[in-house]
Scaffold this motif. Structure first.
Motif, PDB file in Angstrom:
ATOM      1  N   ILE A   9       0.963  -1.280  -0.023  1.00 47.03           N
ATOM      2  CA  ILE A   9      -0.048  -0.006   0.024  1.00 47.03           C
ATOM      3  C   ILE A   9       0.885   1.428  -0.011  1.00 47.03           C
ATOM      4  O   ILE A   9       0.821   2.163  -0.777  1.00 47.03           O
ATOM      5  N   ALA A 165      -2.444  -4.954  -6.832  1.00 49.62           N
ATOM      6  CA  ALA A 165      -3.864  -5.156  -6.142  1.00 49.62           C
ATOM      7  C   ALA A 165      -3.951  -6.661  -6.205  1.00 49.62           C
ATOM      8  O   ALA A 165      -4.800  -7.270  -5.123  1.00 49.62           O
ATOM      9  N   ALA A 168      -3.145  -8.412  -3.116  1.00 50.05           N
ATOM     10  CA  ALA A 168      -3.223  -7.646  -2.051  1.00 50.05           C
ATOM     11  C   ALA A 168      -3.785  -8.678  -0.815  1.00 50.05           C
ATOM     12  O   ALA A 168      -3.833  -8.553   0.220  1.00 50.05           O
ATOM     13  N   ARG A 173      -8.512  -4.933   0.731  1.00 48.11           N
ATOM     14  CA  ARG A 173      -7.129  -4.124   0.480  1.00 48.11           C
ATOM     15  C   ARG A 173      -6.760  -4.101  -0.861  1.00 48.11           C
ATOM     16  O   ARG A 173      -5.756  -3.260  -0.880  1.00 48.11           O
ATOM     17  N   LEU A 177      -5.348  -0.410  -1.797  1.00 53.75           N
ATOM     18  CA  LEU A 177      -4.068  -0.290  -2.532  1.00 53.75           C
ATOM     19  C   LEU A 177      -4.287   0.602  -3.656  1.00 53.75           C
ATOM     20  O   LEU A 177      -3.723   1.536  -3.646  1.00 53.75           O
TER      21      LEU A 177
END
Length: 238
Positions: A9, A165, A168, A173, A177
């Motif tokens: 991230i 991503a 992720a 998440r 991201l």
């Protein structure tokens, strides 16, 4: 949440910031077109343009976040098919390689990365005429709607972030991201209208592109080192 978990991230945010050298060339024409479509009274006063510019960019970042949700969910689904640990290693390795590839692409050392932009052309051919029919812009809400379409413009940098991503681990998440990535691009895109000439001149300098690219590539190398450290410290896969 450990550093290794937060790193993708954080990297997405920095990729967005440093990727401004790519955004100037990719989105400069779009920003100019959208600015020209504003009501004449708004174009004459830079401060009155700000709600419209924020609307464009809020819509764009919203679309990035939705795409991140989809990519993160798809990655989590794929991880459910493979043994959990193997899936985590594969996806984390893929994300690290993509960070490295993005950096080398921005530095001018991996031009083939830009070819993934062709993947989004079929969707964009359907969306672009819709966007043209929405012009001229009449209100900040109208600008928000146009921004959501702009967010699906084929872009190698965006697609590379989406591959991050994918790894992720969850839809949430993945969305977070891509939100971080979008926020990273915001300073460059917001100032593109008033500082377009200066930005273009600055980002065309080879050392600027190389510095940005090598910085991102360094995050990719760091991610690979963390992944290898994790592998060395664990039992072999069965």
């Amino acid at each position: 949440m450990d550093f290794g978990t937060q790193l993708p991230i954080l990297t997405a945010l920095i990729v967005g910031l440093l990727g401004g050298v790519h955004c100037v060339g990719m989105c400069g024409g779009i920003v100019g077109m959208l600015s020209f479509s504003l009501p004449p009274a708004v174009r004459a006063e830079p401060l009155r343009q700000m709600p419209y510019l924020l609307g464009y960019n809020a819509g764009r970042i919203l679309s990035y976040s939705v795409a991140g949700l989809l990519a993160g969910g798809l990655g989590a689904l794929a991880a459910g098919v493979l043994p959990l640990r193997l899936a985590q290693l594969v996806l984390q390795g893929l994300a690290a390689v993509m960070m490295l590839a993005i950096g080398l692409y921005l530095a001018g050392l991996a031009p083939k990365v830009s070819r993934i932009e062709h993947l989004g052309q079929p969707l964009w051919r359907r969306l672009e005429p819709v966007g043209r029919r929405l012009l001229p812009v009449r209100s900040p809400g109208h600008a928000l709607l146009l921004g959501t379409l702009w967010g699906w413009l084929p872009c190698g940098l965006v697609y590379s972030a989406l591959i991050m991503a994918l790894s992720a681990g969850s839809a949430a998440r993945g969305g977070l991201l891509m939100l971080a990535f979008g926020l990273g691009t915001l300073p460059t895109v917001l100032t593109m209208g008033s500082l377009a000439g200066l930005l273009t001149h600055f980002t065309r300098k080879p050392w600027v592109r190389r510095a940005a690219g090598f910085s991102i590539a360094g995050f990719g190398v760091l991610s690979l080192v963390l992944l290898l450290t994790k592998l060395v410290g664990q039992q072999p896969l069965h």
